[in-house]
Design a protein around this motif. Structure first.
Motif, PDB file in Angstrom:
ATOM      1  N   GLN A   1       3.544  -8.635 -11.716  1.00  0.00           N
ATOM      2  CA  GLN A   1       3.216  -7.233 -12.000  1.00  0.00           C
ATOM      3  C   GLN A   1       4.456  -6.354 -11.914  1.00  0.00           C
ATOM      4  N   VAL A   2       5.307  -6.602 -10.931  1.00  0.00           N
ATOM      5  CA  VAL A   2       6.558  -5.844 -10.828  1.00  0.00           C
ATOM      6  C   VAL A   2       7.439  -6.152 -12.034  1.00  0.00           C
TER       7      VAL A   2
ATOM      8  N   SER B   1       2.387 -14.223  -5.874  1.00  0.00           N
ATOM      9  CA  SER B   1       3.170 -14.410  -7.098  1.00  0.00           C
ATOM     10  C   SER B   1       2.682 -13.476  -8.202  1.00  0.00           C
ATOM     11  N   SER B   2       1.412 -13.130  -8.198  1.00  0.00           N
ATOM     12  CA  SER B   2       0.936 -12.177  -9.204  1.00  0.00           C
ATOM     13  C   SER B   2       1.563 -10.805  -8.992  1.00  0.00           C
ATOM     14  N   PHE B   3       1.854 -10.468  -7.737  1.00  0.00           N
ATOM     15  CA  PHE B   3       2.532  -9.201  -7.459  1.00  0.00           C
ATOM     16  C   PHE B   3       3.937  -9.218  -8.063  1.00  0.00           C
TER      17      PHE B   3
ATOM     18  N   PRO C   1      12.411 -10.902  -7.933  1.00  0.00           N
ATOM     19  CA  PRO C   1      12.330 -11.015  -6.470  1.00  0.00           C
ATOM     20  C   PRO C   1      13.481 -10.312  -5.746  1.00  0.00           C
ATOM     21  N   SER C   2      14.689 -10.434  -6.259  1.00  0.00           N
ATOM     22  CA  SER C   2      15.830  -9.729  -5.654  1.00  0.00           C
ATOM     23  C   SER C   2      15.689  -8.220  -5.792  1.00  0.00           C
TER      24      SER C   2
ATOM     25  N   PHE D   1      12.336 -17.696  -9.214  1.00  0.00           N
ATOM     26  CA  PHE D   1      11.312 -17.237 -10.148  1.00  0.00           C
ATOM     27  C   PHE D   1      11.796 -17.563 -11.557  1.00  0.00           C
ATOM     28  N   PRO D   2      11.816 -18.865 -11.885  1.00  0.00           N
ATOM     29  CA  PRO D   2      12.347 -19.259 -13.191  1.00  0.00           C
ATOM     30  C   PRO D   2      11.460 -18.780 -14.335  1.00  0.00           C
TER      31      PRO D   2
END
Length: 107
Positions: free
Chosen positions: A16-17, A11-13, A71-72, A91-92
């Motif tokens: 970061q994105v 989730s940290s990735f 995420p998408s 990812f609210p």
């Protein structure tokens, strides 16, 4: 506790994105002539300093949309992530603003 480490790392990735996407958006818009500046990111939050409440609401809602769509987006730029169902990963995000970290309200 150890079982949670891979999930936190992954989730940290995503965060970061999302941070990279937000910074690109701000750079593309010349930080709205200095009206919006990045301050920090902590865990799953991105903090910005805005010149006034109107900018905070506008930017907060836009950053919320960027974060929720990350995420998408990751599946678009890294197709292998679709096999891992990133495109369905919720990812609210919540947009908040206030004069300090204690006194905030939703945009």
């Amino acid at each position: 506790q150890i079982a949670n480490y891979p999930i936190q790392g992954e989730s940290s990735f995503i965060v970061q994105v999302a941070c990279g996407r937000v910074l690109r958006w701000l750079i593309t818009n010349n930080f709205f002539s200095g009206c919006v500046l990045p301050v920090n990111s902590v865990h799953d939050a991105i903090y910005l300093d805005c010149v006034n409440q109107e900018w905070a609401v506008y930017v907060g809602n836009y950053v919320k949309a960027i974060m929720e769509s990350t995420p998408s987006y990751m599946c678009e730029v890294m197709p292998a992530y679709k096999a891992w169902n990133y495109h369905t990963t919720p990812f609210p995000a919540v947009a908040e603003f206030g004069p300090n970290m204690m006194s905030k309200e939703h945009c």
